[in-house]
Design a protein around this motif. Structure first.
Motif, short mmCIF file in Angstrom:
data_model
loop_
_atom_site.label_atom_id
_atom_site.label_comp_id
_atom_site.label_asym_id
_atom_site.label_seq_id
_atom_site.Cartn_x
_atom_site.Cartn_y
_atom_site.Cartn_z
N UNK A 108 0.86 -1.18 0.00
CA UNK A 108 0.00 0.00 0.00
C UNK A 108 0.89 1.23 0.00
N UNK A 109 0.76 2.03 -1.05
CA UNK A 109 1.52 3.28 -1.18
C UNK A 109 0.55 4.44 -0.98
N UNK A 110 1.03 5.49 -0.31
CA UNK A 110 0.13 6.59 0.02
C UNK A 110 0.89 7.90 0.01
N UNK A 111 0.18 8.99 0.21
CA UNK A 111 0.80 10.30 0.24
C UNK A 111 1.85 10.35 1.34
N UNK A 112 3.09 10.75 1.03
CA UNK A 112 4.14 10.79 2.06
C UNK A 112 3.70 11.59 3.28
N UNK A 113 3.91 10.98 4.46
CA UNK A 113 3.42 11.56 5.71
C UNK A 113 4.47 11.39 6.79
N UNK A 114 4.77 12.46 7.52
CA UNK A 114 5.69 12.37 8.66
C UNK A 114 4.98 11.68 9.82
N UNK A 115 5.53 10.55 10.26
CA UNK A 115 4.85 9.79 11.31
C UNK A 115 5.83 8.88 12.02
N UNK A 116 5.44 8.52 13.23
CA UNK A 116 6.18 7.54 14.04
C UNK A 116 5.35 6.28 14.26
N UNK A 117 4.05 6.43 14.35
CA UNK A 117 3.14 5.33 14.67
C UNK A 117 2.33 4.92 13.45
N UNK A 118 2.12 3.60 13.34
CA UNK A 118 1.28 3.04 12.27
C UNK A 118 0.17 2.23 12.92
N UNK A 119 -1.05 2.56 12.58
CA UNK A 119 -2.21 1.78 13.04
C UNK A 119 -2.79 1.05 11.84
N UNK A 120 -2.83 -0.27 11.91
CA UNK A 120 -3.36 -1.12 10.84
C UNK A 120 -4.59 -1.82 11.39
N UNK A 121 -5.76 -1.47 10.84
CA UNK A 121 -7.02 -2.05 11.30
C UNK A 121 -7.58 -3.01 10.26
N UNK A 122 -7.91 -4.21 10.68
CA UNK A 122 -8.55 -5.21 9.81
C UNK A 122 -10.04 -5.23 10.13
N UNK A 123 -10.85 -4.91 9.13
CA UNK A 123 -12.30 -4.84 9.33
C UNK A 123 -13.00 -6.13 8.94
N UNK A 124 -12.43 -6.87 7.96
CA UNK A 124 -13.02 -8.15 7.55
C UNK A 124 -11.91 -9.15 7.29
N UNK A 125 -12.26 -10.42 7.31
CA UNK A 125 -11.38 -11.50 6.86
C UNK A 125 -11.64 -11.69 5.38
N UNK A 126 -10.57 -11.72 4.56
CA UNK A 126 -10.71 -11.62 3.11
C UNK A 126 -11.61 -12.68 2.51
N UNK A 127 -11.58 -13.89 3.05
CA UNK A 127 -12.40 -14.97 2.50
C UNK A 127 -13.68 -15.23 3.26
N UNK A 128 -13.96 -14.41 4.27
CA UNK A 128 -15.16 -14.61 5.07
C UNK A 128 -15.15 -15.90 5.85
#
Length: 630
Positions: A108-128
Motif C-alpha cells: 500500500x503506497x500513500x501520500x508521504x506523511x511524517x509519522x512515528x506510529x502506524x495503526x493497521x485495522x482489519x475490518x473483515x477477513x478476506x475470504x469470510x
C-alpha cells in the motif's frame, strides 16, 4: 528511492492474540512466524488492529503486509484502514480498501506523511472464513519523494489511497449511488488465456469507505479491453474485449450485469460512444477477433441488436502505427454530436465525421492542425454548449514511441462541416497513457502517463499532474501523486468533485501492477490557508429525469452564481467518451430555487446520467444526479 525502516526496537500493541502467535511475530523479520488473533478458547471478534511504534519519526510513503505463509489463508486481511500518527494520539487515515485473498505480499503506497506510529485495522477477513486476523510481516518504508506541498499552495491534495483486490483497468460511475465500479479481466492481476467466460469486479463506496468484490460469470464475458460507454438510461455497456464479440450491460439500481446481443464484428480495443439517438457506435479494434476491416456498427440497447454500418469505414481513421492495423485502429476519440453524428477527433491526425443514420456515412473533417498521430492521448468535451474539445498528448506509435505534450482546442459546428482547430500552449510534460477528467468549474485535470510509451513499464512515468484552465488556455502543475499511473490506468470524477486516479499494469507477477487508486481533491476544496473551504449545497432537484430542452429547478442552501452538468464517466485504456460538461446559467430564481434549461439538442445534451453541480465562484457543491432523456 524508498527504503525499509529497520524493525529493530519496534514495539507493538494488538487488540487480541492467540497464545503462541503474539503481535511481535508481525515485526520479527521472520516470515515463518505470524501474529494471529485469539480463536481459542473463545474467538475475539472483528475488527482487529495492530499499532506499531517505530520509535522515530520518518517521512513514510508505503507499507507491506505479508499474509501468513504456512499454507492456510485463515485470517487474511480483507477490508482495512491504515492510519499514521506523529504522537500516537492524532492519527490521519492514509489508506482504505480491500486486499486480494491470497498469500502474496500486499503493498500500500500513500501520500508521504511524517509519522512515528502506524495503526493497521482489519475490518473483515478476506475470504469470510471467520472473525480472525493474521499477519506474517508488516514492513514500513520511507517515501521515495518529498513531502507534499501544503494544501494552501493551490495545488490540491492527494489521499487517501484506496486498495482494490484487482488491478482496476476499467471503471465507471454507478449513477444511482455514486459508487465506483471497476474491473480487470478473468483474473485480478493478468489477462489472456482461454478462460474467457468471467470478469472480476469490485465496487468502491466513497461515502462508506468500503470496497467489495464480485466475480461475474452469468454473461460469459471476459470484459478486458472492451469498448465502453454509458447509455441513455445510465447503464454501462461493455462490448467485445477478451471475449471479442460479446456484449454485457450493467444496471446501477439493480447492481447486476446482463448478457446482451453478440456483435457482428469481433473486436477489442475499440472506442464506443453514445449517439444523440441513445444508441452506441463502435469502430476499430484489431487487438482481438482478427485484424483489419473493423468498420462501424451500432447497438440499439432497447432492441438489444447490433447493426452493421457499411457506410462507416475504419480506414480513414487509421494511424500510421509501426505495428500496422493491429494498433492503428485502436482507441478512437469519439464524441456523439448533432443529428446522430459521431465526431472522431483522434488519435489519428486525420479527423472524421461518422453518420449513424441508415447504413451510415463518413466524411473527412480535416486534421488536428500540425499534430502527429497521438495514440493513447486524450480528448475531453469541456464545453458541450459551444462544441469545445481539448486534446492532449499521445504518441505517434502505440509503443516504443516518444509522447508529445501537444494541446489543441477543436470547435465543432454542424456536421459534416470541418471543425476549427486551434493549437494552444503545450502541457508541461509529454504524456502517453495519461487520463483527463473534466471538473465542475470547466477546468480539465490531466494525470499520469509517461514520456516513452511502453506498456507494462513505469519508466519515464509522469508523477506531476496538470490542470488546464479554458479561461487562459494555460496548464498549471498540481501536487504530485505517489504512484505511477501509466498503461491500463484510469481516472474519473466523483460526486463530491474529487478525482480518483488508479490502476496500471495487469501483467501477472510484474512490478507494475497497481491494485489501488489515489483520491485527489482539487484546489477548490481548500481556502488560501489550507482549511477546507465552505461549499455550496444542493438541497433539492425538482425531477430525477429531465427531457432534452426541458426546464427543471434546483434549490440550494445559499445563493450561487452558476451550475454545470457533467455526464458521468466510464473509462478504459485512456478513453472516456462519456464525460462532457454543459455549463448552465439560471434563467431566473425565487430565493435560492433556480430555474435551469437543458439544451434542446440531444447532440449537445447527450442522453444519459449527469451530475448537477451548483457553483459559488469556482467552488462546487456535492452533486446530485439526474437522467437527461430524449
Amino acid at each position: 528511492m524508498a527504503a525499509a525502516i529497520s524493525q529493530a526496537g519496534w514495539t507493538v500493541t494488538v487488540d487480541s492474540a492467540q497464545a503462541g502467535n503474539p503481535g511481535t511475530a508481525a515485526v520479527d523479520g521472520n516470515t515463518g512466524t505470524f501474529w494471529h488473533t485469539q480463536y481459542n478458547p473463545t474467538v475475539a471478534p472483528l475488527p482487529h488492529q495492530i499499532v506499531v511504534d517505530t520509535k522515530a519519526t520518518n517521512l513514510i510513503g508505503s507499507l507491506t503486509y505479508l499474509p501468513r505463509q504456512d499454507g492456510s489463508f485463515n485470517g487474511n486481511v480483507g477490508q482495512h484502514i491504515i492510519s499514521l500518527s506523529p504522537d500516537g494520539v492524532n492519527y490521519v487515515t492514509v489508506a482504505i480498501g480491500t486486499y486480494l485473498d491470497d498469500a502474496t505480499m500486499k503493498t500500500t503506497t500513500f501520500t508521504p506523511t511524517n509519522a512515528r506510529y502506524i495503526k493497521f485495522q482489519a475490518l473483515t477477513e478476506a475470504g469470510g472464513r471467520g472473525q480472525w486476523t493474521s499477519m506474517a510481516e508488516l514492513n514500513v518504508y520511507t517515501a521515495a519523494g518529498p513531502a507534499p506541498p501544503p494544501t494552501s499552495a493551490g495545488l490540491g491534495a492527494w489521499g487517501p489511497t484506496v486498495d482494490f483486490p484487482l488491478v482496476p483497468v476499467s471503471a465507471a460511475i454507478e449513477y444511482s449511488s455514486g459508487n465506483l465500479l471497476v474491473w480487470s479481466s478473468y483474473n485480478p492481476s493478468t489477462f489472456g488465456g482461454s478462460n474467457l467466460v468471467q470478469t472480476i469486479t469490485a465496487t468502491y463506496n466513497p461515502g462508506a469507505g468500503t470496497v467489495t468484490s464480485a466475480l461475474i460469470t452469468n454473461t460469459a464475458h471476459d470484459m478486458f479491453c472492451e469498448g465502453l460507454s454509458m447509455n441513455a438510461n445510465g447503464q454501462v455497456i461493455a462490448s467485445g474485449g477478451n471475449t471479442d464479440a460479446a456484449t454485457s450491460y450493467y444496471d446501477s439500481p439493480s447492481n447486476g450485469w446482463t448478457k446482451g446481443a453478440t456483435m457482428n464484428i469481433p473486436r477489442a480495443y475499440q472506442a464506443q460512444a453514445t449517439t444523440s439517438t441513445g444508441n452506441a457506435f463502435v469502430i476499430g479494434a484489431s487487438w482481438a477477433g482478427g485484424q483489419g476491416g473493423k468498420n462501424g456498427e451500432l447497438y440499439n440497447p432497447g432492441a438489444n441488436t447490433w447493426t452493421l454500418l457499411p457506410g462507416c469505414p475504419v480506414a480513414p481513421m487509421l494511424t500510421a502505427d509501426a505495428q500496422g492495423v493491429y494498433r492503428a485502429d485502436n482507441h478512437a476519440w469519439l464524441f456523439g454530436w448533432k443529428n446522430a453524428y459521431v465526431f472522431q477527433a483522434g488519435p489519428s491526425k486525420a479527423m472524421n465525421w461518422y453518420g449513424t443514420a441508415g447504413t451510415g456515412s463518413q466524411a473527412a473533417a480535416g486534421t488536428r492542425a500540425a499534430d502527429t498521430d497521438s495514440m493513447c492521448g486524450n480528448a475531453a468535451m469541456y464545453d458541450a454548449v459551444n462544441g469545445k474539445i481539448l486534446t492532449v498528448g499521445g504518441s505517434p506509435d502505440y509503443q516504443q514511441s516518444t509522447a508529445t505534450a501537444n494541446a489543441h482546442i477543436i470547435t465543432l459546428g454542424t456536421p459534416p462541416a470541418v471543425p476549427a482547430v486551434t493549437t494552444i500552449n503545450p502541457m508541461y510534460f509529454q504524456r502517453a497513457f495519461a487520463n483527463s477528467v473534466i471538473l465542475p468549474d470547466g477546468t480539465v485535470f490531466i494525470t499520469g502517463g509517461q514520456v516513452n510509451a511502453n506498456p507494462f513499464s513505469d519508466d519515464t512515468a509522469q508523477y506531476t499532474p496538470e490542470l488546464w484552465n479554458p479561461a487562459n488556455n494555460q496548464f498549471t502543475k498540481m501536487a504530485p501523486q505517489a504512484i505511477p499511473r501509466t498503461y491500463h490506468s484510469v481516472a474519473l470524477l466523483f460526486p463530491d468533485g474529487s478525482v480518483g486516479s488508479g490502476g496500471g499494469g495487469l501483467c501477472g507477477t510484474c512490478a507494475t501492477n497497481h491494485y489501488d487508486m489515489e483520491i485527489w481533491r482539487p484546489p477548490y476544496f481548500f481556502t488560501g490557508t489550507g482549511a477546507l473551504a465552505a461549499r455550496p449545497t444542493i438541497t433539492g432537484v425538482s425531477a430525477g429525469t429531465v427531457r432534452v430542452g426541458a426546464t427543471f429547478t434546483v434549490t440550494t442552501g445559499a445563493a450561487v452564481n452558476s451550475f454545470s452538468l457533467i455526464r458521468l464517466g466510464s473509462t478504459t485504456h485512456t478513453v472516456n467518451t462519456d464525460q462532457r460538461r454543459i455549463p448552465l446559467t439560471p434563467s431566473g430564481n425565487t430565493g435560492t430555487t433556480y430555474t435551469l434549461t437543458v439544451p434542446n439538442d440531444p447532440g449537445i445534451a447527450l442522453p444519459g446520467a449527469y451530475y448537477v453541480f451548483a457553483l459559488a465562484g469556482a467552488t462546487p457543491s456535492v452533486a446530485k444526479t439526474i437522467i437527461i432523456s430524449l
